[in-house]
Scaffold this motif. Structure first.
Motif, PDB file in Angstrom:
ATOM      1  N   TYR A   1       0.845  -1.201   0.000  1.00  0.00           N
ATOM      2  CA  TYR A   1       0.000   0.000   0.000  1.00  0.00           C
ATOM      3  C   TYR A   1       0.875   1.243   0.000  1.00  0.00           C
ATOM      4  CZ  TYR A   1      -2.865   3.820   1.752  1.00  0.00           C
ATOM      5  OH  TYR A   1      -3.477   5.042   1.910  1.00  0.00           O
ATOM      6  N   GLU A   2       0.626   2.106  -0.966  1.00  0.00           N
ATOM      7  CA  GLU A   2       1.326   3.395  -1.020  1.00  0.00           C
ATOM      8  C   GLU A   2       0.292   4.498  -0.848  1.00  0.00           C
ATOM      9  OE1 GLU A   2       3.271   5.977  -4.524  1.00  0.00           O
ATOM     10  OE2 GLU A   2       4.260   4.043  -4.191  1.00  0.00           O
ATOM     11  N   ASP A   3       0.409   5.236   0.236  1.00  0.00           N
ATOM     12  CA  ASP A   3      -0.556   6.295   0.512  1.00  0.00           C
ATOM     13  C   ASP A   3      -0.220   7.543  -0.296  1.00  0.00           C
ATOM     14  OD1 ASP A   3      -2.722   7.144   2.733  1.00  0.00           O
ATOM     15  OD2 ASP A   3      -1.415   8.832   2.253  1.00  0.00           O
ATOM     16  N   THR A   4      -1.248   8.179  -0.857  1.00  0.00           N
ATOM     17  CA  THR A   4      -1.033   9.410  -1.621  1.00  0.00           C
ATOM     18  C   THR A   4      -1.916  10.546  -1.112  1.00  0.00           C
ATOM     19  OG1 THR A   4      -0.816  10.362  -3.851  1.00  0.00           O
ATOM     20  CG2 THR A   4      -2.640   8.810  -3.477  1.00  0.00           C
ATOM     21  N   THR A   5      -2.277  10.486   0.175  1.00  0.00           N
ATOM     22  CA  THR A   5      -3.048  11.566   0.779  1.00  0.00           C
ATOM     23  C   THR A   5      -2.309  12.895   0.684  1.00  0.00           C
ATOM     24  OG1 THR A   5      -4.047  10.001   2.344  1.00  0.00           O
ATOM     25  CG2 THR A   5      -4.161  12.338   2.917  1.00  0.00           C
ATOM     26  N   LEU A   6      -0.992  12.865   0.844  1.00  0.00           N
ATOM     27  CA  LEU A   6      -0.195  14.092   0.856  1.00  0.00           C
ATOM     28  C   LEU A   6       0.143  14.596  -0.543  1.00  0.00           C
ATOM     29  CD1 LEU A   6       2.215  13.292   3.826  1.00  0.00           C
ATOM     30  CD2 LEU A   6       0.273  14.875   3.810  1.00  0.00           C
TER      31      LEU A   6
ATOM     32  N   GLY B   1       0.825   2.679  10.281  1.00  0.00           N
ATOM     33  CA  GLY B   1       1.651   1.582   9.782  1.00  0.00           C
ATOM     34  C   GLY B   1       2.025   1.709   8.328  1.00  0.00           C
ATOM     35  N   VAL B   2       1.735   2.861   7.723  1.00  0.00           N
ATOM     36  CA  VAL B   2       2.059   3.073   6.316  1.00  0.00           C
ATOM     37  C   VAL B   2       3.573   3.187   6.152  1.00  0.00           C
ATOM     38  CG1 VAL B   2       1.786   4.618   4.344  1.00  0.00           C
ATOM     39  CG2 VAL B   2      -0.139   4.211   5.889  1.00  0.00           C
ATOM     40  N   ARG B   3       4.124   2.431   5.221  1.00  0.00           N
ATOM     41  CA  ARG B   3       5.579   2.436   4.998  1.00  0.00           C
ATOM     42  C   ARG B   3       5.956   3.100   3.682  1.00  0.00           C
ATOM     43  NH1 ARG B   3       7.542   2.225   9.513  1.00  0.00           N
ATOM     44  NH2 ARG B   3       9.570   1.601   8.652  1.00  0.00           N
ATOM     45  N   TRP B   4       5.017   3.202   2.757  1.00  0.00           N
ATOM     46  CA  TRP B   4       5.244   3.862   1.477  1.00  0.00           C
ATOM     47  C   TRP B   4       4.303   5.068   1.392  1.00  0.00           C
ATOM     48  CZ3 TRP B   4       7.741   1.641  -3.196  1.00  0.00           C
ATOM     49  CH2 TRP B   4       8.468   0.482  -2.923  1.00  0.00           C
ATOM     50  N   MET B   5       4.858   6.228   1.101  1.00  0.00           N
ATOM     51  CA  MET B   5       4.039   7.441   0.990  1.00  0.00           C
ATOM     52  C   MET B   5       4.528   8.305  -0.158  1.00  0.00           C
ATOM     53  SD  MET B   5       3.653   8.963   4.833  1.00  0.00           S
ATOM     54  CE  MET B   5       3.960   7.890   6.238  1.00  0.00           C
ATOM     55  N   GLU B   6       3.579   8.784  -0.936  1.00  0.00           N
ATOM     56  CA  GLU B   6       3.863   9.816  -1.933  1.00  0.00           C
ATOM     57  C   GLU B   6       3.632  11.140  -1.221  1.00  0.00           C
ATOM     58  OE1 GLU B   6       3.168   9.442  -6.603  1.00  0.00           O
ATOM     59  OE2 GLU B   6       1.344   9.983  -5.541  1.00  0.00           O
ATOM     60  N   VAL B   7       4.706  11.899  -0.986  1.00  0.00           N
ATOM     61  CA  VAL B   7       4.623  13.005  -0.026  1.00  0.00           C
ATOM     62  C   VAL B   7       4.485  14.383  -0.650  1.00  0.00           C
ATOM     63  CG1 VAL B   7       5.816  11.756   1.806  1.00  0.00           C
ATOM     64  CG2 VAL B   7       7.148  13.103   0.158  1.00  0.00           C
ATOM     65  N   GLY B   8       4.574  14.505  -1.966  1.00  0.00           N
ATOM     66  CA  GLY B   8       4.404  15.825  -2.540  1.00  0.00           C
ATOM     67  C   GLY B   8       5.081  15.976  -3.886  1.00  0.00           C
ATOM     68  N   ILE B   9       5.108  17.238  -4.342  1.00  0.00           N
ATOM     69  CA  ILE B   9       5.641  17.568  -5.666  1.00  0.00           C
ATOM     70  C   ILE B   9       6.764  18.581  -5.504  1.00  0.00           C
ATOM     71  CG2 ILE B   9       5.069  18.440  -7.966  1.00  0.00           C
ATOM     72  CD1 ILE B   9       2.122  17.762  -7.331  1.00  0.00           C
TER      73      ILE B   9
ATOM     74  N   LEU C   1      -2.438  -5.870   5.621  1.00  0.00           N
ATOM     75  CA  LEU C   1      -1.537  -4.841   5.099  1.00  0.00           C
ATOM     76  C   LEU C   1      -0.542  -4.345   6.152  1.00  0.00           C
ATOM     77  CD1 LEU C   1      -4.079  -2.686   3.044  1.00  0.00           C
ATOM     78  CD2 LEU C   1      -2.354  -4.262   2.133  1.00  0.00           C
ATOM     79  N   GLY C   2      -0.648  -4.865   7.376  1.00  0.00           N
ATOM     80  CA  GLY C   2       0.256  -4.417   8.429  1.00  0.00           C
ATOM     81  C   GLY C   2      -0.141  -3.075   9.018  1.00  0.00           C
ATOM     82  N   LEU C   3      -1.403  -2.694   8.841  1.00  0.00           N
ATOM     83  CA  LEU C   3      -1.884  -1.419   9.355  1.00  0.00           C
ATOM     84  C   LEU C   3      -2.599  -1.612  10.690  1.00  0.00           C
ATOM     85  CD1 LEU C   3      -3.434   0.073   6.086  1.00  0.00           C
ATOM     86  CD2 LEU C   3      -1.085   0.323   6.934  1.00  0.00           C
ATOM     87  N   ASP C   4      -2.495  -0.614  11.559  1.00  0.00           N
ATOM     88  CA  ASP C   4      -3.223  -0.616  12.818  1.00  0.00           C
ATOM     89  C   ASP C   4      -4.609  -0.029  12.538  1.00  0.00           C
ATOM     90  OD1 ASP C   4      -4.291  -0.363  15.333  1.00  0.00           O
ATOM     91  OD2 ASP C   4      -2.736   0.969  16.116  1.00  0.00           O
ATOM     92  N   LEU C   5      -5.555  -0.883  12.233  1.00  0.00           N
ATOM     93  CA  LEU C   5      -6.869  -0.433  11.794  1.00  0.00           C
ATOM     94  C   LEU C   5      -7.616   0.336  12.873  1.00  0.00           C
ATOM     95  CD1 LEU C   5      -8.039  -3.561   9.761  1.00  0.00           C
ATOM     96  CD2 LEU C   5      -6.740  -1.565   8.981  1.00  0.00           C
ATOM     97  N   THR C   6      -7.215   0.190  14.131  1.00  0.00           N
ATOM     98  CA  THR C   6      -7.879   0.944  15.196  1.00  0.00           C
ATOM     99  C   THR C   6      -7.614   2.443  15.069  1.00  0.00           C
ATOM    100  OG1 THR C   6      -6.035   0.754  16.769  1.00  0.00           O
ATOM    101  CG2 THR C   6      -7.682  -1.022  16.761  1.00  0.00           C
ATOM    102  N   GLN C   7      -6.661   2.828  14.227  1.00  0.00           N
ATOM    103  CA  GLN C   7      -6.349   4.245  14.026  1.00  0.00           C
ATOM    104  C   GLN C   7      -7.203   4.889  12.932  1.00  0.00           C
ATOM    105  OE1 GLN C   7      -3.915   5.880  15.898  1.00  0.00           O
ATOM    106  NE2 GLN C   7      -3.842   3.967  17.049  1.00  0.00           N
TER     107      GLN C   7
END
Length: 379
Positions: free
Chosen positions: A8-13, A40-48, A249-255
């Protein structure tokens, strides 16, 4: 079948912040980054990086804070962008390039030959610097299928680590998106990433379909934010992968609920109450039959425990309530009502809800019961 090595790669940012009218300042961006790490996110797209200015400064700070994570810098298909990201110290970059004739002609004013050569050049520069290279095939929904396979082969041969299959305007159905992924997976040995937009409300379904068809990576955002109608929602995808495919996915779903609330404050837009997984109504019950079932056994009307995602069960008193709900809420307030009082309370509650066109608070229900009990005592 879904792979067991999904990333999972988060792209919120990045894509998330591109929601019209949304802008994250330094403190907000760091708070979201910190919350995603806690999830628990390990991959993030953080900006431009090419945006420069304050955005560049916070990207530098995130790179320092996330040296143990795989942070991805997003770049246009331009040499200067790629070099800038590499010079900043990104170990992974993404190169955004269109693949459809519509986008090639009207977005960048180029042709297929230019696309292939530009992709090869930029991939080569990044690989020479030792970077993980992700590259787009944007607008796959309108890209010629045979050319898409040729393009996938070209970027693989050039050294790309991953091909992002972007349904840029969200026009594919799950079966069609799955077919695109499957055709590339069969023809070219390159890792694929799902990037699905939600214009028809299918982003989560398309993401799951793409993963079932063989993609390894996927994009999603918190609260499904993103361009236009947004993207796939990480809460929804994570629960579906866990419960339908047995994938952790290794995420803490309680968050998830707390993270959703953070993004609601950051964007100024809370998800609607009926938003899956994290919406305020997901574990709220009003109708008499539902409340009776939930009070006796929660799984009668809840597919998963609210505690699993950081949610809270609520019994709502309103027009559709029954006596069981009224009894439950009064007991929470330390009041034990008899059957006659409950029936009278029910009638008063329904009249109140119809007149005010809303649910009642616990305090308003207590006041109704107090009035009814008082009248009965006088009588």
């Amino acid at each position: 079948m879904v792979r067991n090595d999904i990333v999972y790669e988060d792209t919120t940012l990045r894509d998330g912040e591109q929601s019209p009218g949304v802008a994250f300042g330094r403190d907000t961006k760091i708070a979201i980054f910190t919350a995603l790490r806690a999830l628990g996110v390990r991959w993030m797209e953080v900006g431009i990086p090419a945006m420069g200015g304050s955005e560049l400064a916070v990207i530098r700070e995130l790179l320092e804070r996330g040296s143990d994570l795989m942070l991805i810098g997003w770049n246009r298909g331009k040499l200067d962008d790629v070099v800038q990201s590499l010079d900043l110290g990104f170990r992974a970059i993404h190169i955004g390039l269109p693949a459809s004739d519509v986008h090639l002609k009207h977005s960048v004013g180029r042709d297929r030959g230019w696309l292939v050569e530009q992709a090869r050049t930029l991939i080569g520069v990044a690989k020479d610097r030792g970077a993980f290279v992700s590259i787009s095939a944007e607008d796959v929904g309108r890209t010629d299928p045979s050319f898409l396979i040729d393009y996938a082969g070209a970027v693989k041969d050039a050294g790309a680590d991953r091909l992002r299959l972007s349904d840029t305007i969200g026009i594919l159905s799950p079966s069609r998106y799955a077919a695109v992924v499957a055709s590339i997976a069969k023809a070219v040995p390159i890792d694929l990433q799902c990037h699905a937009h939600n214009d028809y409300g299918l982003a989560t379904a398309n993401t799951l379909a793409g993963l079932e068809a063989g993609a390894r990576y996927f994009h999603a955002t918190v609260n499904a934010i993103g361009e236009r109608a947004g993207m796939a929602d990480i809460a929804q995808v994570a629960l579906c992968l866990r419960d339908f495919h047995g994938v952790d996915l290794g995420l803490d779903l309680t968050q998830l609920k707390a993270l959703s609330d953070l993004l609601a404050r950051a964007t100024g837009h809370a998800p609607p109450p009926w938003h899956p997984v994290v919406g305020d109504n997901v574990f709220a019950h009003e109708s008499g039959i539902h409340v009776k079932g939930v009070v006796r056994n929660a799984n009668t009307f809840e597919p998963f425990d609210p505690a699993e995602v950081g949610g809270t069960r609520k019994i709502v008193i309103g027009k559709h309530s029954g006596t069981e709900a009224i009894r439950y809420v009064l007991r929470e307030q330390g009041i034990e009502a008899d059957a006659g009082e409950l029936r009278q309370c029910l009638g008063a509650v329904r009249e109140f809800a119809m007149e005010e066109e809303r649910a009642l608070s616990a305090g308003e229900l207590v006041a109704i019961h107090r009035r009814i009990a008082s009248e009965a005592a006088v009588a």
